[in-house]
Motif scaffolding. Structure first.
Motif, short mmCIF file in Angstrom:
data_model
loop_
_atom_site.label_atom_id
_atom_site.label_comp_id
_atom_site.label_asym_id
_atom_site.label_seq_id
_atom_site.Cartn_x
_atom_site.Cartn_y
_atom_site.Cartn_z
N HIS A 174 32.06 23.82 -64.11
CA HIS A 174 32.50 22.68 -64.90
C HIS A 174 32.91 21.52 -64.00
CE1 HIS A 174 36.36 24.78 -64.04
NE2 HIS A 174 36.86 23.55 -64.02
N LEU A 175 33.02 20.36 -64.62
CA LEU A 175 33.41 19.14 -63.94
C LEU A 175 34.70 18.63 -64.56
CD1 LEU A 175 32.47 16.79 -61.95
CD2 LEU A 175 31.48 15.70 -63.98
N THR A 176 35.69 18.27 -63.73
CA THR A 176 36.92 17.68 -64.24
C THR A 176 36.82 16.17 -64.20
OG1 THR A 176 38.04 17.69 -62.09
CG2 THR A 176 38.31 19.65 -63.47
N LEU A 177 37.47 15.53 -65.17
CA LEU A 177 37.45 14.07 -65.27
C LEU A 177 38.85 13.57 -65.58
CD1 LEU A 177 34.90 15.32 -67.26
CD2 LEU A 177 34.04 13.07 -66.66
N ARG A 178 39.16 12.37 -65.08
CA ARG A 178 40.46 11.75 -65.36
C ARG A 178 40.24 10.56 -66.30
NH1 ARG A 178 45.19 12.38 -63.23
NH2 ARG A 178 44.34 13.51 -61.44
N PRO A 179 40.94 10.55 -67.45
CA PRO A 179 40.77 9.42 -68.38
C PRO A 179 41.47 8.16 -67.89
CG PRO A 179 42.38 10.96 -69.24
CD PRO A 179 41.83 11.58 -67.99
N GLN A 180 40.80 7.04 -68.02
CA GLN A 180 41.37 5.74 -67.69
C GLN A 180 41.15 4.79 -68.86
OE1 GLN A 180 39.68 4.41 -63.97
NE2 GLN A 180 40.62 6.05 -62.79
N VAL A 226 36.48 9.48 -65.76
CA VAL A 226 35.98 9.33 -64.39
C VAL A 226 35.89 10.70 -63.73
CG1 VAL A 226 36.36 8.24 -62.15
CG2 VAL A 226 37.05 7.06 -64.26
N PRO A 227 34.70 11.11 -63.23
CA PRO A 227 34.56 12.43 -62.58
C PRO A 227 35.49 12.57 -61.38
CG PRO A 227 32.41 11.50 -63.11
CD PRO A 227 33.42 10.40 -63.36
N GLN A 228 36.07 13.77 -61.23
CA GLN A 228 36.99 14.04 -60.13
C GLN A 228 36.48 15.16 -59.23
OE1 GLN A 228 40.23 12.21 -59.81
NE2 GLN A 228 38.85 10.97 -61.06
N THR A 229 36.38 16.38 -59.77
CA THR A 229 35.98 17.53 -58.96
C THR A 229 34.97 18.38 -59.70
OG1 THR A 229 37.89 18.80 -59.77
CG2 THR A 229 38.15 17.66 -57.67
N LEU A 230 34.08 19.01 -58.92
CA LEU A 230 33.07 19.92 -59.45
C LEU A 230 33.47 21.34 -59.08
CD1 LEU A 230 30.28 20.35 -60.79
CD2 LEU A 230 29.28 20.09 -58.50
N THR A 263 35.46 24.46 -55.08
CA THR A 263 35.86 23.17 -55.65
C THR A 263 35.34 22.07 -54.74
OG1 THR A 263 37.86 24.11 -56.65
CG2 THR A 263 37.79 21.73 -56.37
N LEU A 264 34.51 21.20 -55.29
CA LEU A 264 33.86 20.15 -54.53
C LEU A 264 34.18 18.78 -55.11
CD1 LEU A 264 30.34 21.86 -54.42
CD2 LEU A 264 32.13 22.05 -52.66
N ARG A 265 34.09 17.77 -54.29
CA ARG A 265 34.22 16.42 -54.81
C ARG A 265 33.02 16.13 -55.72
NH1 ARG A 265 35.27 11.62 -50.66
NH2 ARG A 265 37.22 12.84 -50.52
N ALA A 266 33.29 15.44 -56.82
CA ALA A 266 32.22 15.15 -57.78
C ALA A 266 31.13 14.30 -57.12
CB ALA A 266 32.78 14.45 -59.00
N PRO A 267 29.87 14.72 -57.18
CA PRO A 267 28.78 13.91 -56.62
C PRO A 267 28.70 12.55 -57.30
CG PRO A 267 28.05 16.16 -57.09
CD PRO A 267 29.40 16.00 -57.72
N LYS A 268 28.23 11.55 -56.57
CA LYS A 268 28.15 10.19 -57.10
C LYS A 268 27.17 10.07 -58.26
CE LYS A 268 29.55 7.83 -52.84
NZ LYS A 268 29.18 6.82 -51.81
N ARG A 269 26.23 11.02 -58.35
CA ARG A 269 25.25 10.92 -59.43
C ARG A 269 25.87 11.21 -60.80
NH1 ARG A 269 23.85 15.82 -56.93
NH2 ARG A 269 23.98 17.67 -58.27
N PHE A 270 27.07 11.81 -60.82
CA PHE A 270 27.76 12.03 -62.09
C PHE A 270 28.47 10.74 -62.50
CE2 PHE A 270 27.91 16.62 -60.69
CZ PHE A 270 26.99 17.06 -61.61
N GLN A 271 27.95 10.08 -63.51
CA GLN A 271 28.48 8.79 -63.94
C GLN A 271 29.66 8.99 -64.90
OE1 GLN A 271 27.38 5.77 -62.76
NE2 GLN A 271 26.26 7.13 -61.35
#
Length: 272
Positions: free
Chosen positions: A173-179, A188-192, A198-206
């Protein structure tokens, strides 16, 4: 001094005695002081299903809480304190184009540091009015699926959301922070998270943009807070303090008593 005798004698706002008399004419068999009348009306309203007019549409809600330090001493000294109104199961209308409604789990209105003004007419003046609007995780899931089909979203705690692919939930799963943006909530994607990694979310995840529900006029969204099973929108009602300060206390009391007798929330306006 009892509630009854306080308003029979000296008060810095003698108009409050007339307010009590107005309340007695609206609800004839209840105590006559403003504080006692307010408590009686509250008991009749809390827990009841009410309807209100929003534009030309009816909105249903259940009044869950009407909390205020309503005692005659506070009324007489002109400082009421914080007033909190909470409604559950609110059928809030979507935009006029959509014509539908979005089920809101809870709407809380908090009027902070409410003071009573005597002149030119008795009125209530809050220092600030805040709103908290809670939607269930199901509503959040539907909104995300509408803009990103095949994606499942849920609150993840710590102020985050998480999403996964419906067809392959075991992939991670991918975590996201609401803004908060001008007219949307941006996730906004945070971590994969893949297995134990646990990885930094790739830039391709918009980022995912969710259109805001149509908020009451004069409100500004300030924060989005994911909780265990819901999403809470925090807003400031920037125009409400000034508007409330123009509504005489007698009109506020009439509004409450009309609601208690009819279970319908009338339009709260000002006198000409």
């Amino acid at each position: 001094m009892s509630d009854g005798r306080w308003f029979d004698g000296w008060s810095p706002w003698p108009e409050l005695a007339g307010l009590a008399a107005a309340g007695r004419s609206l609800l004839p068999n209840v105590p006559v002081t403003p504080a006692a009348l307010a408590r009686t009306v509250t008991e009749q309203l809390v827990g009841r299903r009410l309807t209100a007019k929003v534009g030309d549409r009816e909105v249903g809600l259940t009044l869950a809480e009407l909390d205020y330090p309503a005692d005659s001493l506070r009324l007489a000294t002109g400082r009421l304190g914080d007033v909190r109104i909470v409604a559950d199961d609110v059928d809030w209308p979507e935009s006029e184009e959509d014509g539908g409604s979005i089920p809101l789990r809870r709407v809380a209105v908090i009027a902070e540091d409410v003071r009573l003004r005597s002149l030119p007419t008795p009125a209530a003046i809050p220092a600030r009015v805040r709103l908290e609007i809670a939607v269930s995780a199901d509503v959040l899931r539907e909104r995300v699926a509408t803009v990103r089909p095949g994606i499942v979203a849920a609150p993840a705690g710590n102020g985050l959301l998480r999403i996964h692919w419906a067809k392959r939930p075991h992939w991670g799963h991918l975590t996201l922070r609401p803004q908060v943006a001008a007219d949307a909530v941006v996730l906004v994607p945070q971590t994969l998270h893949i297995g134990q990694k646990t990885l930094r979310a790739p830039k391709r995840f918009q980022p995912i943009e969710l259109p805001l529900p149509e908020l009451p006029p004069g409100t500004r969204l300030t924060k989005v807070e994911p909780r265990h099973d819901e999403l809470v929108l925090h807003a400031v009602a920037e125009e409400w303090p000034e508007r409330l300060s123009r509504i005489p206390l007698a009109d506020l009391l009439s509004w409450l008593t009309t609601a208690a007798m009819t279970l319908t929330l009338p339009k709260l306006g000002t006198r000409p």
